[in-house]
Structures are given as structure tokens and as C-alpha cells.
Design an enzyme around this catalytic site. Sequence first.
Site, PDB file in Angstrom:
ATOM      1  N   PHE A  51       0.811  -1.234   0.000  1.00  0.00           N
ATOM      2  CA  PHE A  51       0.000   0.000   0.000  1.00  0.00           C
ATOM      3  C   PHE A  51       0.835   1.271   0.000  1.00  0.00           C
ATOM      4  CE2 PHE A  51      -2.109  -3.257   2.768  1.00  0.00           C
ATOM      5  CZ  PHE A  51      -3.019  -3.702   1.841  1.00  0.00           C
TER       6      PHE A  51
ATOM      7  N   THR B 121      -2.099  -7.546  -5.353  1.00  0.00           N
ATOM      8  CA  THR B 121      -2.888  -6.757  -6.299  1.00  0.00           C
ATOM      9  C   THR B 121      -3.435  -7.565  -7.463  1.00  0.00           C
ATOM     10  OG1 THR B 121      -0.850  -6.276  -7.469  1.00  0.00           O
ATOM     11  CG2 THR B 121      -1.565  -4.666  -5.843  1.00  0.00           C
TER      12      THR B 121
ATOM     13  N   ALA C 263      -0.834  -1.434 -16.673  1.00  0.00           N
ATOM     14  CA  ALA C 263      -0.590  -0.751 -17.946  1.00  0.00           C
ATOM     15  C   ALA C 263       0.888  -0.818 -18.327  1.00  0.00           C
ATOM     16  CB  ALA C 263      -1.050   0.701 -17.860  1.00  0.00           C
TER      17      ALA C 263
ATOM     18  N   PRO D 134     -10.360  -9.711 -14.174  1.00  0.00           N
ATOM     19  CA  PRO D 134     -11.590  -9.256 -13.515  1.00  0.00           C
ATOM     20  C   PRO D 134     -11.673  -9.676 -12.050  1.00  0.00           C
ATOM     21  CG  PRO D 134     -12.090 -10.240 -15.640  1.00  0.00           C
ATOM     22  CD  PRO D 134     -10.631 -10.502 -15.387  1.00  0.00           C
TER      23      PRO D 134
ATOM     24  N   GLY E  72      -5.085   2.205 -14.550  1.00  0.00           N
ATOM     25  CA  GLY E  72      -4.906   1.742 -13.174  1.00  0.00           C
ATOM     26  C   GLY E  72      -6.206   1.679 -12.391  1.00  0.00           C
TER      27      GLY E  72
ATOM     28  N   GLY F  48      -5.768   0.201  -8.895  1.00  0.00           N
ATOM     29  CA  GLY F  48      -5.345  -0.251  -7.581  1.00  0.00           C
ATOM     30  C   GLY F  48      -5.722   0.689  -6.461  1.00  0.00           C
ATOM     31  N   GLU F  49      -5.800   1.955  -6.734  1.00  0.00           N
ATOM     32  CA  GLU F  49      -5.980   2.939  -5.666  1.00  0.00           C
ATOM     33  C   GLU F  49      -7.348   3.608  -5.676  1.00  0.00           C
ATOM     34  OE1 GLU F  49      -2.011   4.934  -4.806  1.00  0.00           O
ATOM     35  OE2 GLU F  49      -1.669   4.077  -6.775  1.00  0.00           O
TER      36      GLU F  49
HETATM   37 MO1  MOS Z   1       1.091   3.065  -3.808  1.00  0.00          MO
HETATM   38  S1  MOS Z   1       0.663   4.547  -2.437  1.00  0.00           S
HETATM   39  O1  MOS Z   1       1.100   3.915  -5.214  1.00  0.00           O
HETATM   40  O2  MOS Z   1       2.701   2.585  -3.514  1.00  0.00           O
END
Ligand code: MOS
Length: 727
Positions: free
Chosen positions: A233, A459, A502, A620, A689, A691-692
Site C-alpha cells: 500500500f 494486487t 498498464a 476481472p 490503473g 489499484g488505488e
Molecule cells: Mo502506492 S501509495 O502507489 O505505492
Amino acid sequence: MTARPDAPLKVTGSATYALDNLVDRAAHGFLLLSTVAHGEVASMDVDAVRSAPGVLGVYTPFEPLALHPVTSPLLGPMWLPLQDTNVTHHGQPIGFVVAETFEQARDAAGLAAVTYEERQAATSFADGLASAVDAQPAASEAPPSLSVLADGVASIEDALDASDVTIDATYETAPQNHAAMEPHSAVAVWADGELTVYTGNQASHLVAADLAGALGLPADAVQVRNPVVGGAFGGKATSMPAVLAAAAARELGRPVKAALTREQVFTATANRPATVQRIALGARRDGTLAAVRHDSWSSATPDLGFIEPTSHGTSREWYRTENLAISQKAVPLNIPPATFMRAPGEGPGSFALESAIDELAVALAMDPIALRTRNNSTAPPGEDLQWSSKHLDECFEVGAARFGWERRSPDGRVEGDWLVGMGTATAMFPGLRFPATVGVTLHADDTATVAASGADPGTGLLGVLGIVGAESLDLDRDRITPLLGDSRLPPGGLSGGSTATASAGSATMVAAGTVIEQLLALATAPDGPFHGREVGYADGSVHALDDTDRAPMTFGEVLRSTGRDSLGATGTTAPGEEMAKHSFGSWGAQFCEVRVHRLTREIRVSRLLGVFDAGRIINPQAARSQLMGGMIWGVSAALHEGIEFGADGRVTNRDLADYLLPVNADIPDVDVRFVEHPDTLLSDLGARGLGEIGLVGMAAAVANAVHNATGVRVRRIPIRLEDLLED
Ligand code: MOS
């Protein structure tokens, strides 16, 4: 290969995390931490430590481990422990004790007699606001303050004054710890002057470079391995325990393990800053935004090392407005260091901006989705660069229908003893790419590997490499082995900034294309099986285009017939000129329903929905998990999570009993949907992206739902029961 190749290992407990690497004769290190928030270590009497059972080495600022300064390309100068006597926060590493066992090292560390020359410590963010300083927001080259004003408008204040409706409010967000399930740790082993380190991180090649620099070694003398990582994270971009373990192992001539306890993770690694944000919005009667002002304050270390870029990460880009002014300031404090944490800037920033938009909707008596749709942007304010692909309106449309938004009343509804409310918010995260190299190797047994150094901290990147590799090689997935987490592999797959899919995915496509070309060249070489033929590649096989009677040969057959075990190529991609022609971002619409008990004010989240526009979705299953995890984090930010400091700068809730994180009972079913529009302007893969972005906006959606249910606007998270009690 499945979409989650590492899942069976993890759910059966057989995944080998850093500390699970059992090496012969390993010694165990324990960190000694400061017990004051500010000053100098005046003396350390470690005689008793040294003579305690099993102790092998004791390192302090007075007898330090020899280290060289290191600057990381992404993070700047790396803080190296024990190099001087300065203490800038409570719980800072000031010693490292190595013994035969962990328990011996821990017990011995407790025998150190430390004296300090204490200095006045600044620990209160609220008290420091008045003396805040302008500061460069992290991950941005923009100046701390900037404004975009329409022709003839002299100031943002004038634009606000001229607006039909304005709101002006101040919001606060709590500091957070990454709280990864795997605490920071490392195992360091030397052999013949070369170093192997097992340590969980976000990019093994970058940590290897840090270590080579700190230890004064050539880059190729260090190998870092992290095939599985228990969460990162943003908190594992560097590895301080790896530096200590490696340097001590060199001194002692035997392997060293360094493991932080959960309590130590809270102060000896870095956290997310606290923020205060003041937002003023001005709109015309029809809801058109005319002015956005967003002033931000971030808590910081005395060197202003990392500043949470809240206004730069949100108001700078999200809405169409003719007038915009943002600023960034910092309050230097004697608290643990700060760094990137999932959605750095966008996370806390969106709580403020998306709460403010909700407040404006109330002031205008307008539906919050209609207000957002009216101010949808096609480019960041004051810039010509259009978004490459943006389907935020569709996210809200799909989400509103699915969530039953039409049933929402401006005053919520009552069900027995429960006040029920719905809230929504926009989510956005920049669409970025980093340079990446990936290796693709064809093997004589008709399998292939796809490999990069980076990391999959949970991830789904490992699955992404396999899926893109299978697609690019036209093979079944079960013939692909994806590999990550070894600095000796090609340098790609850094997990940070929501860039890995990506970046590494597009490099995989290039590598696969190159290895197929090489295969065809091999097949048609003078000693090849297709010499003199026109050849093509499909379905894992080479076939003659000019002789359809000729049987195709699998790539394994071609390799075997030419006496080869394998054929490999690397592919490299990097953001190019085309990236300067557009703005890139992923978008989403967050929805939350809460139930607040009429009497006790207990808050239960009853429904969550996120609809996301993140380009093409490659994996997915993992994508849904990522977004669900982010959305849960948003709920946590809104209702649970926050580091608390005592007046002496001590973290008072530095364990997972007192640092509240949501558990299953706090979280309802989480509904995650995609509107899938491939973004081929970002990369050939079409993925952006994700992930965030899952956590972005969610805390505001929760707070907006609480307002809808109760009529109480809470502008500070985490929200507490007492915030909802009537006076
Ligand atoms: Mo994450 S906060 O982009 O390592």
C-alpha cells in the site's frame, strides 16, 4: 494458471513470506526505539546488552553500522538508521541488537540505558496550523499554490463573492498506518561477497539498488527476492530492515533476520499524514460551478519529507470550473515519518471535496448526482489536454440505477429505530505508466514464462502477467508461468501509483511479439524446419503460409528440432510523446447506504456499490478484489481508522487491537461494477490503473450518507458516535 496463481499458496499457508526463508545459522535482530519525541541521544550504556545471553552484536549511533547515503529515484534521500544521534520522533530506531534468537535480542535490547538531551517537541497538528509553511506537494512538480482565473476575474474571492450560492467549510482527516498484514522484515544472507535479501517490497530491483548503494556494492552483487508480499500500500517502497539485516550480517559473518513487531511498524516505518482542508465552492443557481478554492494543510516531519497532496490530487483536476485556486501547506511535527499510502492525496482530498460538493447540492436543493454531472470536465481546468477516455457520467448512470438512487429522499428515511441514508461521491485517480521491461521465454516443453522483477503485493499483477502473456502468445493460460519478485528478473512490474498493469502488461505484449518474431526466424533459418517457407504463428504453433498441407509445429517442437531448450526475449515500454497529448485518469461513482440507530447513534454500513471506468479490465477477479479492498478502506477511513498521538508524541494506538480496522461484521456485500472502455491512448493494452481508486471518494460517500440519514454534517473522519449525538 488461474487469475490468482498465488491464491492456493496463500490460503493454505504455504506461501513463503520474507521471514519464512529458513537459512542456516541465522541470527535475529531487534530494533531499539527512542522514548522521547525530540532531542539527541546523549549516551547509551549497552554493557548489559552486550553481556546478555546469546547477544552477537549491538549497533547504536555511537557504534553504527557503516552505511553510505542513498537517494532513491522515486522517493528521494533514504533515511538510514543509527547514523547520527538526532531524534525527531518517539519510536525512532536508535539501536539494533542481534542475538542467537529473537527473544534473546528483544530481552537484551531492553537492558540498554539511554539518556537524551531532550528538546521541546511539536506534536499537535492543531496547534501548528497557525505557523504552517508553504510546501511542495508530493508526487507533483506544481508549485504549492496555483490559480486559474477567468478573464477579468481578479481573485478567487471575487469569483466566490459573485456566485449565487456558496459554501465554505473545513474538513479533517486522521493520519493512518498502512497496517499491511505482513510486518516489515528481512533476511540477509552473504556468500562470496554477494548479498541475497528476502524482504517484502513493491519493486525488488529498486530495493536491490537501495541496498547496493547503502552497502557500497556494485548493483549486480545484490539480489532481492519477494515472490509473495503480504500487503504494501505504499509502505514497502523501501526496506529499512533489509539495510540493517544486510549490514549486520556482513559484520557478523552470518545470516541475519530483522523483523519489526506490529507496534514498531507504527513508528519505525512511515504513515499517512493528517490533513486539514478548507474548501469554498461558488455556483450559479443552476448548479454550474463558478469558483473552487481548496486550501490544504498536511502534517509533516521537520524536513518536510512527504506532503499529502490533497488539493493537487483532487480539485486541481476533477471538475469544470472557470475559477480555481488551490494551496498546500505543511505543519512540521515530531511524529513518525510520512510517505505514500494508497491514493496519496486523492484519498483524504476526496473526503473534503466530495463532502463539499454534497454540501453545495444541499444548498442548491439539487440532486448530488445531477450537480456532479452538470460540472463534468472534459479536461483539467485551465488546460487544453482532454481526458483520453472518461465515462464518469456512465458510472453514475449505471450506479444510480443499480443502487436504487431514485428511492433516496433528501431527508433520508426511517425504518423502525434506524435512520437510513444514501450518499454518493466521485472517485478519480490519475492514469499513469512507468517504464517497464518484461521477459517472455518459450520452453521446449511448450510452456512459457513471463517474468519481471517487480512485486505482486496482493494486487493481482501475477495473474495479469499470465493473462496478457497467454493472450499475446495465443496459448492456454495453464501453459504460462508468471514470475515476479526477484531483482535478477527484467526490471518491470513496480507496484506503485496504480501503474503496474498498464506498464508491465504493455511490456509483456512487446516481449511476446519479439519472441514470436525470433521463433519464426529460427524456424526459417537454413537449419530450421520451415527453411524456405513463408511462416506464420497462431495457437502456439508455427505454420507454413504457402503450404497449407504442411503440418504446423508447436513452438516446443521447433525448439527441440533446432536443439534448443528455450528462446527468450525482453520487451520494454515507456510513456512516450503521445502521453503529452492527453490527460489520463480512471473514474468511478461510489455509493453507500448507512443505517444510524436513532438512540445509540451506532452507524452500520448496509450497502456499498462502486462503478468504475478503468479502461479494459485484464484480470476481472483480482480487479474486483482490489476495488472492493479500496472501498472497504474508504469505509474504514470514514468510521474506524486513525493514528492517535499523546501530547508527548507517542502513538497511543500502535497495535491492531487499538488501531481500529473494519472486520467482516462491519462490511456488507460490496458490489463492484465496471463500465469497460479500453483506453488505447494510455497503452496498447487498453487498461488503466485501478489499484488505488477504490478508496477514493468512499469516505465522503459514507459521510454524505450519514448526513442524509441524520441531518448531521460531520467534517472530521473517522466519524465518532458522539459526533452524531444531540447536545
Ligand atoms: Mo502506492 S501509495 O502507489 O505505492
